[in-house]
Design an enzyme around this catalytic site. Structure first.
Site, PDB file in Angstrom:
ATOM      1  N   HIS A  97     -18.486 -12.651 -17.856  1.00  0.00           N
ATOM      2  CA  HIS A  97     -17.444 -13.630 -18.192  1.00  0.00           C
ATOM      3  C   HIS A  97     -18.093 -14.806 -18.932  1.00  0.00           C
ATOM      4  O   HIS A  97     -19.229 -15.188 -18.632  1.00  0.00           O
ATOM      5  CB  HIS A  97     -16.765 -14.108 -16.903  1.00  0.00           C
ATOM      6  N   GLU A 146     -11.864 -11.890 -24.589  1.00  0.00           N
ATOM      7  CA  GLU A 146     -11.477 -13.212 -24.098  1.00  0.00           C
ATOM      8  C   GLU A 146     -12.088 -14.289 -24.997  1.00  0.00           C
ATOM      9  O   GLU A 146     -13.213 -14.752 -24.744  1.00  0.00           O
ATOM     10  CB  GLU A 146     -11.979 -13.414 -22.667  1.00  0.00           C
TER      11      GLU A 146
HETATM   12  P1  PGA Z   1      -7.025 -18.074 -17.936  1.00  0.00           P
HETATM   13  O1  PGA Z   1      -8.459 -17.421 -17.719  1.00  0.00           O
HETATM   14  O2  PGA Z   1      -5.991 -17.025 -17.619  1.00  0.00           O
HETATM   15  O3  PGA Z   1      -6.984 -19.242 -16.994  1.00  0.00           O
HETATM   16  O4  PGA Z   1      -6.970 -18.498 -19.359  1.00  0.00           O
HETATM   17  C1  PGA Z   1      -8.669 -16.075 -18.035  1.00  0.00           C
HETATM   18  C2  PGA Z   1     -10.086 -15.690 -17.723  1.00  0.00           C
HETATM   19  O5  PGA Z   1     -10.975 -16.548 -17.752  1.00  0.00           O
HETATM   20  O6  PGA Z   1     -10.344 -14.517 -17.421  1.00  0.00           O
END
Ligand code: PGA
Length: 222
Positions: A97, A146
């Site tokens: 992540h 992401e």
């Molecule tokens: P968020 O985060 O839904 O708060 O934007 C998603 C993530 O970090 O996986």
């Protein structure tokens, strides 16, 4: 929709064990099992075992995941959670992540090590990629695109751009499933799920409230 769909919830460090179990007790009874829908909840490490017990005792159709795992096997690695020890409780691990890459200096090499550890114990590695150039480790067939600007900001990528990144990622690897994550909520989730090359979503902020999460799930069928 006839593709496999993933809805994966990342609690990050937001909910303690009591709030996590409350969330499960509200959400679990409202869900029904569908072969094509995989719902995964990823609480903090401390809550994982209790959450798993709740799923088993109540037969809730929710898989359990972790938000990380150790790049090392079991041994003298203070503070680490070995894949071997997690494996009785989890089906999936979120790896790489951007918050871990940024705050804990996690490198692509470490992510690749973690993928290997996960695979040794039949844990599905879900690798977060921040763009089309982030390396996808061998043995990884599930990634989440992401973009950093979209995480926790309320400013998601556009569904069409997310689909085009997903399409490019899929040209790099056979049998790759690609999720989208970053400011997904019940109002926009459908727009992402409708994209041809997006196989699901990874959600944090928009799913912390159980009723918001149930609204997300209701959009899957809408
Ligand atoms: P968020 O985060 O839904 O708060 O934007 C998603 C993530 O970090 O996986």
């Amino acid at each position: 929709m006839n593709k496999n769909l993933w809805v994966i919830v990342n609690f990050k460090s937001n909910l303690d064990i009591n709030k996590t179990l409350d969330w499960v007790s509200v959400v679990g009874p409202k869900l029904y099992k569908r072969e094509d829908l995989k719902i995964v909840v990823c609480p903090d490490f401390l809550s994982i075992e209790e959450v798993k017990k709740q799923m088993l005792v109540n037969n809730f159709p929710i898989l359990v995941g972790s938000q990380d795992l150790s790049p090392f096997p079991e041994g003298s690695y203070t503070g680490e959670e070995a894949a071997k020890f997690l494996s009785p409780f989890i089906d999936l691990a979120i790896l790489g992540h951007s918050e871990r890459r940024k705050n804990f200096a996690e490198t692509d090499e470490m992510v690749a090590q973690k993928v290997m550890e996960a695979k040794k114990y039949n844990i599905i590695p879900l690798v977060c990629v921040q763009g089309e150039n982030t390396p996808i480790p061998n043995d990884c067939n599930l990634v989440a695109y992401e973009p950093i600007f979209a995480i926790g900001t309320g400013n998601p990528d556009t569904p069409s751009n997310a689909n085009s990144v997903a399409t490019k990622l899929k040209t790099k690897k056979d049998n790759l499933e690609v999720l989208y994550g970053g400011s997904v909520n019940f109002e926009n989730v459908k727009d992402f799920l409708m994209q041809e090359n997006i196989n699901g979503v990874l959600v944090a902020t928009g799913a912390l409230n159980p009723s918001d999460f149930l609204k997300i799930i209701s959009q899957v069928d809408a």
